[in-house]
Design a protein around this motif. Structure first.
Motif: not given
Length: 199
Positions: A162-168
């Motif tokens: 999970f990234s801080m940009t919302g990508t998972q």
């Protein structure tokens, strides 16, 4: 449900959130309380939208077979569910049971992932065809899940990122008996030029 849509559940006293779902319809939910007597809860399902399309590699324009496609509404609610599909040998896919509105499509496969979602407008019960979902080259991460302090692999673990940009992202298969989620290439693996080799 039966042929006429009837159902029956047996529950002890308490408060419940009930959900009715069908692959070809959007979900409906209702809060009920069972308190010493029978309760009637009816649901009205709305025909869901359908999206058909193809996953294509940016640059080459080649289809990406076996890509995992997710469809999520731009504005989520409790009734929304994850609508997923797996592209066939021609890279073609179909997702159904979609709520009307904007639907964001993303796809990933070994060595590929969507850089950004493909947004599609879907009406009530509408069928949208010929949607192209572009994927770009992406790096794979592989490894093992072991019991701490040992080299014993843990089978069945789910691994996600999970990234801080919302990508998972989530590995499509749980770990095997060795705690490894890397496929067995003895049977042949898809070409992955970007694969990171274990150190």
């Amino acid at each position: 449900t039966g042929a006429d849509g009837t159902y029956e559940l047996t529950l002890k006293d308490g408060e419940y959130r009930m959900v009715a779902a069908h692959d070809d319809y959007t979900r409906d939910s209702e809060s009920i309380e069972v308190d010493g007597k029978p309760v009637t809860a009816d649901f009205k399902l709305i025909p869901g939208g359908v999206i058909r399309g193809k996953v294509v590699a940016r640059g080459s324009g080649e289809p990406v077979p076996g890509a995992f496609v997710t469809a999520e509404p731009a504005r989520r609610s409790f009734e929304d569910r994850n609508n997923n599909a797996v592209a066939d040998a021609k890279g073609e896919f179909m997702v159904r049971g979609l709520r009307s509105g904007t639907v964001n499509l993303e796809a990933k496969a070994r060595g590929f992932a969507s850089a950004q979602p493909t947004s599609v407008q879907v009406g009530v019960g509408e069928e949208v065809d010929d949607v192209i979902v572009m994927v770009d080259g992406a790096f794979s991460i592989s490894g093992r899940v072991v019991k701490k302090g040992t080299k014993q692999g843990i089978a069945g673990a789910r691994v996600g990122a999970f990234s801080m940009t919302g990508t998972q992202a989530e590995a499509p298969d749980p770990t095997d008996t060795d705690g490894d989620n890397t496929p067995d290439c003895a049977d042949g693996c898809p070409n992955d030029p970007n694969k990171i080799a274990p150190g």
